[in-house]
Scaffold this motif. Sequence first.
Motif, short mmCIF file in Angstrom:
data_model
loop_
_atom_site.label_atom_id
_atom_site.label_comp_id
_atom_site.label_asym_id
_atom_site.label_seq_id
_atom_site.Cartn_x
_atom_site.Cartn_y
_atom_site.Cartn_z
N GLU A 168 6.99 5.61 7.00
CA GLU A 168 5.55 5.53 7.24
C GLU A 168 4.87 4.44 6.44
O GLU A 168 3.66 4.24 6.60
CB GLU A 168 4.89 6.88 6.87
N CYS A 169 5.63 3.74 5.60
CA CYS A 169 4.98 2.83 4.65
C CYS A 169 4.46 1.55 5.33
O CYS A 169 5.22 0.76 5.88
CB CYS A 169 5.98 2.46 3.54
N ASN A 170 3.16 1.34 5.21
CA ASN A 170 2.54 0.13 5.79
C ASN A 170 3.03 -1.13 5.11
O ASN A 170 3.17 -2.17 5.73
CB ASN A 170 1.02 0.20 5.60
N GLY A 215 2.98 -4.54 -4.44
CA GLY A 215 3.08 -4.64 -2.97
C GLY A 215 2.49 -3.44 -2.27
O GLY A 215 2.19 -3.48 -1.07
N CYS A 216 2.30 -2.36 -2.99
CA CYS A 216 1.78 -1.12 -2.38
C CYS A 216 0.32 -1.28 -2.00
O CYS A 216 -0.48 -1.78 -2.79
CB CYS A 216 1.95 0.03 -3.38
N THR A 217 -0.02 -0.88 -0.79
CA THR A 217 -1.42 -1.02 -0.34
C THR A 217 -2.21 0.27 -0.56
O THR A 217 -3.34 0.38 -0.11
CB THR A 217 -1.46 -1.36 1.17
N ARG A 218 -1.62 1.24 -1.21
CA ARG A 218 -2.28 2.51 -1.52
C ARG A 218 -2.80 3.22 -0.26
O ARG A 218 -3.90 3.74 -0.23
CB ARG A 218 -3.45 2.29 -2.50
N CYS A 219 -1.98 3.22 0.77
CA CYS A 219 -2.42 3.86 2.02
C CYS A 219 -2.26 5.38 1.97
O CYS A 219 -2.78 6.10 2.79
CB CYS A 219 -1.65 3.30 3.20
N TYR A 220 -1.48 5.86 1.02
CA TYR A 220 -1.32 7.30 0.77
C TYR A 220 -0.33 7.99 1.72
O TYR A 220 -0.04 9.16 1.58
CB TYR A 220 -2.70 8.00 0.85
N TYR A 221 0.19 7.27 2.71
CA TYR A 221 1.08 7.92 3.68
C TYR A 221 2.30 8.53 3.02
O TYR A 221 2.75 9.62 3.40
CB TYR A 221 1.53 6.92 4.74
N CYS A 222 2.87 7.83 2.03
CA CYS A 222 4.10 8.36 1.41
C CYS A 222 3.83 9.71 0.77
O CYS A 222 4.62 10.64 0.89
CB CYS A 222 4.69 7.37 0.42
N ASN A 223 2.67 9.81 0.09
CA ASN A 223 2.33 11.10 -0.52
C ASN A 223 2.17 12.18 0.54
O ASN A 223 2.61 13.31 0.36
CB ASN A 223 1.00 10.99 -1.28
S1 SF4 Z 1 0.89 4.27 -0.68
FE1 SF4 Z 1 3.04 4.67 -0.25
S2 SF4 Z 1 3.23 4.39 1.98
FE2 SF4 Z 1 1.31 3.41 1.36
S3 SF4 Z 1 1.83 1.25 0.95
FE3 SF4 Z 1 2.01 2.35 -1.01
S4 SF4 Z 1 4.16 2.90 -1.11
FE4 SF4 Z 1 3.76 2.42 1.04
#
Ligand code: SF4
Length: 336
Positions: A168-170, A215-223
Motif C-alpha cells: 500500500e506504500c505510496n 522518502g516516506c510521505t507520511r500517508c499513514y497507509y502502512c499503519n
Molecule cells: S506512511 Fe508508510 S505507507 Fe505511507 S509513505 Fe510512509 S512508509 Fe509508505
Amino acid sequence: MQVIFKVFRQQQNSAPTWKTYVVETAPSSTILDCLNKIKWEQDGTLAFRKNCRNTICGSCAMRINGRSALACKENVRSQIARLNHDFGMKDGEDKIPEMTIAPLGNMPVIRDLVVNMEGFWNNLEKVTPYVSTASRNIPEREFLQTPQERSQLDQTGNCIMCGACYSECNAVEVNPDFVGPHALAKAYRTFADSRDDDSENRLEKYNEGTQGVWGCTRCYYCNSVCPMEVAPMDKITKIKQEILTKKTKQDSRSIRHRKVLVELVQAGGWIDERQFGLQVVGDYFRDLQGLLSIAPLGLRMITKGKFPFSFEPSEGAQEVRTLINSVREQPNYHQP
Ligand code: SF4
Ligand code: SF4
Ligand code: FES
C-alpha cells in the motif's frame, strides 16, 4: 450463505482477467477458507500463497476488497461489514455480497495472487536488519536485557513480513530507491535494541537521500493496514526524531526541510515560500546548484503572475506559535 468472489487471474506474460466464483460459505469463514473452497471444489488452477492459516507466517497477504490484508485473518462477516461501511452498501440488502480479491501491489505478479517479493526482501537487506555486536565484548553465555529494554522491541518484533504495508506504500510506488515501511520498522527494531552497537552508522544510513526515512510521505497507509499493529510510520517518525536531534540544518536538505518548515511556520503562521526555497534548496545561498535548480520554477511563477513578491504573516500566527510551544512542552517531545 452465498458470496460472489471476483478473483484476479494472470499468467506471466499475459494480460490479467477477473474470474467470478460463487461460494457457499458461512459468515465466520475466513477469506482463505473461501479461496481454498474455490481451489478444491471449483478451480484447481487458482494460485495463492498460504501456510499457517493462523496469522503467523504472513504468506496469505493479498488485496481483499481493495485493501491489503491477511486472507486467514479477515472473514466474510468482517468484510461485508467493511463493504457496508466503506462503500455505503446497506445491511440486509437482498443481494449476494461480492468480494474482490487481487494480488499485493508494488510487486510484480508471478501468477494469479502470487507476487514476486524479491524487491521486498532485497530492500529489507539494505537496512542491515541484524543486531551488530562486532565491537562488543560478548558475555560468555548470555547477553541479558532488562524487561524495559526488551519492551522497546515488542511492537516491531510482531512483524511477520507479510508485505501488506509495502503493497500500500505510496512512496514505494513512485520512488524505486525507497526501502519501504517493513524495512524501516525493522531498522527501528534493530536501532532500539540495547544489544546493538552500531547506532551511529545506522542513523547515517537511514538518513541518506530518499531511500531511508526521508522518502516516506507520511500517508499513514502502512499503519492502517498492518495486521500485526507494528505501526511502521510511527517507527519511521522515531528514527527521524533521533536524526533531527543529532543533526543540524547544514547536514542535509531533508533535515533543513523539516527544521526550516517549523521555523517559518513559527515566525509567520504559515510558510513564506520564497524563504523556504532559498533556505532549504539554496541552503542560505551556499548551494548554487540548488538555487539554479529552482530558478526555472521561480521564472515560470513570475511570468504567470504567481510569484509572491511579499509575505503577509497569517492572522493566526500567535495561535500557531502557542500550539508549537505547547507541543514542545510535551514530556516525550524530542527537540529537532
Ligand atoms: S506512511 Fe508508510 S505507507 Fe505511507 S509513505 Fe510512509 S512508509 Fe509508505
Ligand atoms: S510491518 Fe506489518 S504489514 Fe508490514 S510486513 Fe510487517 S506485519 Fe506486514
Ligand atoms: S496463512 Fe499464515 S498468515 Fe495467513
